[in-house]
Write a protein that holds these residues in place. Sequence first.
Motif, short mmCIF file in Angstrom:
data_model
loop_
_atom_site.label_atom_id
_atom_site.label_comp_id
_atom_site.label_asym_id
_atom_site.label_seq_id
_atom_site.Cartn_x
_atom_site.Cartn_y
_atom_site.Cartn_z
N THR A 120 28.86 36.14 -27.78
CA THR A 120 28.55 36.27 -26.23
C THR A 120 29.83 36.44 -25.64
O THR A 120 31.10 35.75 -25.96
CB THR A 120 27.79 34.76 -25.41
OG1 THR A 120 26.37 34.49 -25.85
CG2 THR A 120 27.65 34.76 -24.14
N TRP A 121 29.93 37.26 -24.85
CA TRP A 121 31.91 37.65 -24.07
C TRP A 121 31.52 36.68 -22.73
O TRP A 121 30.68 36.97 -21.89
CB TRP A 121 31.22 39.07 -24.39
CG TRP A 121 31.73 39.76 -25.07
CD1 TRP A 121 30.94 40.57 -26.40
CD2 TRP A 121 33.38 40.59 -25.61
NE1 TRP A 121 31.96 40.76 -27.26
CE2 TRP A 121 32.76 40.33 -27.04
CE3 TRP A 121 34.98 39.43 -25.72
CZ2 TRP A 121 34.06 40.94 -28.03
CZ3 TRP A 121 35.61 40.16 -26.21
CH2 TRP A 121 35.48 41.13 -27.45
N VAL A 126 36.91 37.72 -23.75
CA VAL A 126 37.12 36.44 -24.41
C VAL A 126 35.65 36.41 -25.24
O VAL A 126 34.76 36.52 -24.42
CB VAL A 126 36.79 35.18 -23.66
CG1 VAL A 126 36.87 33.54 -24.61
CG2 VAL A 126 38.02 35.23 -22.88
N ALA A 127 35.70 35.88 -26.40
CA ALA A 127 34.26 36.11 -26.99
C ALA A 127 34.06 34.51 -27.40
O ALA A 127 35.40 34.05 -28.31
CB ALA A 127 34.40 36.91 -28.50
N LYS A 128 32.45 34.37 -27.44
CA LYS A 128 32.54 32.75 -28.09
C LYS A 128 31.01 33.03 -28.72
O LYS A 128 30.29 34.01 -28.32
CB LYS A 128 32.75 31.98 -26.64
CG LYS A 128 31.41 32.02 -25.96
CD LYS A 128 31.41 31.65 -24.97
CE LYS A 128 29.22 30.71 -23.55
NZ LYS A 128 29.59 29.90 -22.80
N SER A 129 31.39 32.35 -29.66
CA SER A 129 29.71 31.98 -30.71
C SER A 129 28.60 31.34 -29.43
O SER A 129 28.74 31.06 -28.55
CB SER A 129 30.11 30.84 -30.91
OG SER A 129 28.61 30.45 -32.26
N ALA A 130 27.32 32.69 -29.74
CA ALA A 130 26.24 32.32 -28.83
C ALA A 130 25.51 30.65 -28.65
O ALA A 130 24.37 31.07 -28.60
CB ALA A 130 25.27 33.66 -29.08
N SER A 135 29.62 28.75 -35.43
CA SER A 135 31.09 29.78 -35.72
C SER A 135 30.53 31.42 -35.96
O SER A 135 29.32 31.34 -36.30
CB SER A 135 32.14 29.55 -36.61
OG SER A 135 31.11 29.32 -38.02
N PHE A 136 31.31 32.07 -35.80
CA PHE A 136 31.74 33.84 -35.75
C PHE A 136 32.68 34.35 -36.77
O PHE A 136 33.56 33.68 -36.75
CB PHE A 136 31.11 34.62 -34.93
CG PHE A 136 32.19 34.88 -34.05
CD1 PHE A 136 33.28 35.06 -34.11
CD2 PHE A 136 32.09 34.05 -32.65
CE1 PHE A 136 33.95 35.35 -32.86
CE2 PHE A 136 33.32 33.86 -32.06
CZ PHE A 136 33.94 34.61 -31.25
N VAL A 146 38.29 35.69 -39.85
CA VAL A 146 38.21 34.37 -40.27
C VAL A 146 37.41 33.80 -38.74
O VAL A 146 36.76 34.59 -38.43
CB VAL A 146 39.60 34.39 -38.41
CG1 VAL A 146 40.17 33.06 -39.01
CG2 VAL A 146 41.04 34.79 -39.00
N ALA A 147 37.07 32.01 -39.51
CA ALA A 147 35.97 32.10 -38.92
C ALA A 147 36.10 31.46 -37.57
O ALA A 147 37.25 30.38 -37.45
CB ALA A 147 34.81 30.96 -40.09
N THR A 148 35.19 31.35 -36.21
CA THR A 148 35.55 30.91 -35.30
C THR A 148 34.52 30.80 -34.27
O THR A 148 33.65 31.56 -34.94
CB THR A 148 37.16 31.48 -34.32
OG1 THR A 148 37.37 30.83 -33.16
CG2 THR A 148 36.91 33.12 -34.31
N ASP A 149 34.57 29.69 -33.19
CA ASP A 149 33.43 30.03 -32.59
C ASP A 149 34.78 30.12 -30.83
O ASP A 149 33.39 30.09 -29.94
CB ASP A 149 33.12 28.50 -32.13
CG ASP A 149 34.11 27.04 -32.13
OD1 ASP A 149 34.00 26.36 -32.75
OD2 ASP A 149 35.65 27.31 -31.63
N LEU A 150 35.69 30.34 -30.97
CA LEU A 150 35.85 31.06 -29.55
C LEU A 150 37.39 32.21 -29.82
O LEU A 150 38.48 31.85 -30.69
CB LEU A 150 36.31 29.73 -29.30
CG LEU A 150 36.92 29.95 -27.45
CD1 LEU A 150 36.06 30.71 -26.13
CD2 LEU A 150 37.58 29.49 -26.52
N ALA A 151 37.41 33.44 -29.09
CA ALA A 151 38.60 34.57 -29.73
C ALA A 151 38.88 35.49 -28.28
O ALA A 151 38.16 35.34 -27.53
CB ALA A 151 38.04 34.98 -30.09
#
Length: 224
Positions: A120-121, A126-130, A135-136, A146-151
């Motif tokens: 979800t943007w 800023v992109a976050k896991s839906a 994580s995505f 890179v696995a993350t839940d916020l970018a």
Amino acid sequence: TYDYLVLATGANYSEPIKLSNYGIAQARPRIIEVQKAVQASNSVVVVGGGVTGVELAGELCAVGKKVTLVHSGERLLDTKAGGPPFPQKFMERTRARLEGLGAKVILKSRAERPSGDDVTWIGSGVAKSATAGASFNLKLSTGASVATDLAFFVTGATPNTSFLKSGALASTLDETGRVKVELTYQVKGHRNIFAIGDCCASPDAKSAWLIAGQAGIVSENVAR
């Protein structure tokens, strides 16, 4: 038609990194949404190792987040965004300080903007896991991920010069899309066209307080 032309079209930044087109009432809920996303996150990727990206990464480390900083340059703070370069020793010390805070720094690599139902943007930056707690994967140009839940995407400003790309001034744009100028702020190859501010490739920093000085130089040169 014109005798003299001044290009002062500025630049756009990722939202909600910079909310220049919003009043306080509109900006507040967007900022709060990002704050909540940071609080709920376990790992955060910051894409962009310029001044904003480095500062953001440091702030996130300071509140105990697991941070990965991805930068396309060979050193942090080494960018093509314009402005005077930082000393090499300072850039290397900045990386050492960030790594000392626990950040992982990945250089000479670009990150793809994620898409799909698992992301979800928040604005355009800023992109976050839906899904909470999930994580995505953020894909890198090196083939790794890179696995993350916020970018956070803080790769700098995009100059508002796209309207020049198909016209007579297309050749005046550099690789970042900024207008190439002389020290007089005259567009290279054009005596009666000037460019100032974020849209021009001048060697000075892209800071609002410098515009008054640039405008003064241009107005004096036009008068002459």
